[in-house]
Design a protein around this motif. Structure first.
Motif, mmCIF file in Angstrom:
data_model
loop_
_atom_site.group_PDB
_atom_site.id
_atom_site.type_symbol
_atom_site.label_atom_id
_atom_site.label_comp_id
_atom_site.label_asym_id
_atom_site.label_seq_id
_atom_site.Cartn_x
_atom_site.Cartn_y
_atom_site.Cartn_z
ATOM 1 N N THR A 191 0.847 -1.458 -0.054
ATOM 2 C CA THR A 191 0.013 -0.134 0.021
ATOM 3 C C THR A 191 0.865 1.071 -0.033
ATOM 4 O O THR A 191 1.910 1.179 0.180
ATOM 5 C CB THR A 191 -0.831 0.103 1.189
ATOM 6 O OG1 THR A 191 -0.108 0.069 2.397
ATOM 7 C CG2 THR A 191 -1.515 -1.232 1.376
ATOM 8 N N THR A 192 0.276 2.466 -0.391
ATOM 9 C CA THR A 192 0.857 3.749 -0.422
ATOM 10 C C THR A 192 0.034 4.533 0.462
ATOM 11 O O THR A 192 -1.143 4.898 0.079
ATOM 12 C CB THR A 192 1.175 4.293 -1.706
ATOM 13 O OG1 THR A 192 1.925 3.155 -2.420
ATOM 14 C CG2 THR A 192 1.855 5.617 -1.536
ATOM 15 N N LEU A 193 0.578 5.483 1.497
ATOM 16 C CA LEU A 193 0.020 6.323 2.173
ATOM 17 C C LEU A 193 0.718 7.829 1.542
ATOM 18 O O LEU A 193 1.925 7.857 1.985
ATOM 19 C CB LEU A 193 0.163 6.261 3.665
ATOM 20 C CG LEU A 193 -0.314 7.004 4.579
ATOM 21 C CD1 LEU A 193 -1.821 7.052 4.332
ATOM 22 C CD2 LEU A 193 -0.153 6.609 6.104
ATOM 23 N N GLN A 194 -0.175 8.616 1.206
ATOM 24 C CA GLN A 194 0.311 9.887 0.775
ATOM 25 C C GLN A 194 -0.205 10.916 1.814
ATOM 26 O O GLN A 194 -1.625 11.300 2.014
ATOM 27 C CB GLN A 194 -0.270 9.998 -0.749
ATOM 28 C CG GLN A 194 -0.070 11.500 -1.343
ATOM 29 C CD GLN A 194 1.527 11.707 -1.711
ATOM 30 O OE1 GLN A 194 1.993 10.795 -2.392
ATOM 31 N NE2 GLN A 194 1.827 12.760 -1.528
ATOM 32 N N LYS A 226 4.423 14.270 1.312
ATOM 33 C CA LYS A 226 5.535 13.025 0.964
ATOM 34 C C LYS A 226 4.434 11.703 1.166
ATOM 35 O O LYS A 226 3.301 11.836 1.789
ATOM 36 C CB LYS A 226 6.422 12.928 2.521
ATOM 37 C CG LYS A 226 7.292 14.324 2.463
ATOM 38 C CD LYS A 226 8.251 13.823 1.363
ATOM 39 C CE LYS A 226 9.301 15.209 1.387
ATOM 40 N NZ LYS A 226 10.145 15.056 -0.017
ATOM 41 N N SER A 227 5.190 10.839 0.787
ATOM 42 C CA SER A 227 4.190 9.227 0.979
ATOM 43 C C SER A 227 5.422 8.307 1.223
ATOM 44 O O SER A 227 6.452 8.511 1.509
ATOM 45 C CB SER A 227 3.871 8.950 -0.525
ATOM 46 O OG SER A 227 4.901 8.573 -1.379
ATOM 47 N N GLU A 228 4.413 7.055 1.787
ATOM 48 C CA GLU A 228 5.315 6.067 2.280
ATOM 49 C C GLU A 228 4.765 4.669 1.700
ATOM 50 O O GLU A 228 3.633 4.521 2.038
ATOM 51 C CB GLU A 228 5.512 5.967 3.742
ATOM 52 C CG GLU A 228 6.400 4.866 4.302
ATOM 53 C CD GLU A 228 7.849 5.236 3.664
ATOM 54 O OE1 GLU A 228 8.284 4.129 3.170
ATOM 55 O OE2 GLU A 228 8.476 6.244 3.885
ATOM 56 N N SER A 229 5.510 3.867 1.379
ATOM 57 C CA SER A 229 5.088 2.296 0.991
ATOM 58 C C SER A 229 5.288 1.674 2.211
ATOM 59 O O SER A 229 5.880 1.566 3.244
ATOM 60 C CB SER A 229 6.016 1.758 0.013
ATOM 61 O OG SER A 229 5.996 2.480 -1.196
ATOM 62 N N ILE A 230 3.857 0.950 2.557
ATOM 63 C CA ILE A 230 3.461 0.381 3.689
ATOM 64 C C ILE A 230 3.103 -1.252 3.265
ATOM 65 O O ILE A 230 2.325 -1.356 2.569
ATOM 66 C CB ILE A 230 2.351 1.093 4.704
ATOM 67 C CG1 ILE A 230 2.729 2.323 5.117
ATOM 68 C CG2 ILE A 230 2.344 -0.103 5.871
ATOM 69 C CD1 ILE A 230 1.989 3.158 5.792
#
Length: 285
Positions: free
Chosen positions: A64-67, A106-110
């Motif tokens: 998943t990606t959280l932006q 910013k975003s992060e792959s989770i």
């Protein structure tokens, strides 16, 4: 009223209508742009795949990606709603976590890892995942399609995996084959790996079908050759079919027979007597 005046009035009305239409279109376009910008300015929580199908004993892994599209840093707490007995783990940058802080834009792959309960029935399960901050609440619904599993276990009724036997004799070892999966197991065969010259037979040597949760009794008859040295010996028993297998190691302690022991003692006594006679005979000279 003259034709010219009517024409001028109609022309004037048409111009007004066109102007009104232009203003309406412009305002609509502006409102659409504002709406699009407001949608784009909100943060997002997305997944590359939302549906995964796997056996019940596998781990379902979602990327998943959280932006964070807001104008300030936000700390998102990660939550889930899972069935009883299930387990979910969130990972980012190789570490397990329960919350994550994202700077503006910013975003992060989770990675979301979901482990079904061992007894989960084959079915389609919806798993809501939520990322909550002080400003926003983002939800993502994942889907886990649980398939049936093939799994078996080979053991003994008591769990004991050792025994004793006298060389040259036979011993019966009672085994249990258990279907610990959620699907039937067909054509389960029994095999072994024993010390050299040892003989073993299974009764039955094959189980035609074993339903989930059921067990089958098997007797392994082990024959130890004559003159086998006393000591501990290891054998491996295996139950398997095309879908699953299980093996156990069984330790057998071999004892020397009474006859062999008596013969050995007699030989030792004869040897001692022979030496004694030699000492007496040559000791006088």
């Amino acid at each position: 009223m003259s034709v010219v005046k009517v024409y001028k009035r109609g022309l004037k009305g048409g111009v007004c209508s066109l102007f009104s239409l232009f203003v309406f279109c412009l305002s609509s376009f502006y409102s659409l742009n504002v709406s699009a910008e407001s949608i784009e300015s909100g943060s997002s929580f997305t997944a590359r795949l939302i549906n995964i199908e796997a056996p019940v004993n596998e781990v379902f892994r979602y990327q998943t990606t959280l932006q964070n599209n807001s104008e300030k840093a936000q700390r998102f707490e990660l939550k889930s709603e899972i069935p009883e007995g299930w387990r979910v783990v969130f990972k980012a940058m190789g570490s397990q976590l329960t919350s994550i802080k994202l700077e503006p834009g910013k975003s992060e792959s989770i990675s979301v890892e979901i482990k079904p309960a061992h007894a989960a029935e084959p079915d389609r399960y919806n798993i809501p995942i939520i990322a909550v901050s002080d400003e926003e609440s983002l939800s993502l619904e994942l889907e886990a399609v649980v398939e049936g599993s093939f799994d078996l276990e080979l053991t003994t009724p008591s769990g004991k995996l050792s025994g004793e036997i006298t060389e040259g004799e036979k011993a019966e070892i009672h085994l249990k084959v258990r279907n610990t999966g959620s699907l039937p197991l067909n054509e389960i065969s029994l095999s072994s790996k024993t010390p050299r010259n040892w003989d073993i037979t299974f009764s039955p040597s094959e189980i035609k079908q074993l339903d989930p949760g059921k067990t089958a009794d098997v007797i392994a008859t082990l024959t130890v050759p004559d003159k086998t040295l006393a000591g501990d010996y290891v054998s491996t028993f295996t139950a398997k079919n095309a879908s699953s297998s299980s093996a156990v190691t069984y330790r057998m302690t071999v004892r020397t027979s009474m006859l062999s022991g008596g013969v050995g003692i007699l030989v030792i006594l004869l040897a001692i007597g022979f030496v004694y006679q030699l000492v007496r005979k040559f000791g006088r000279r």
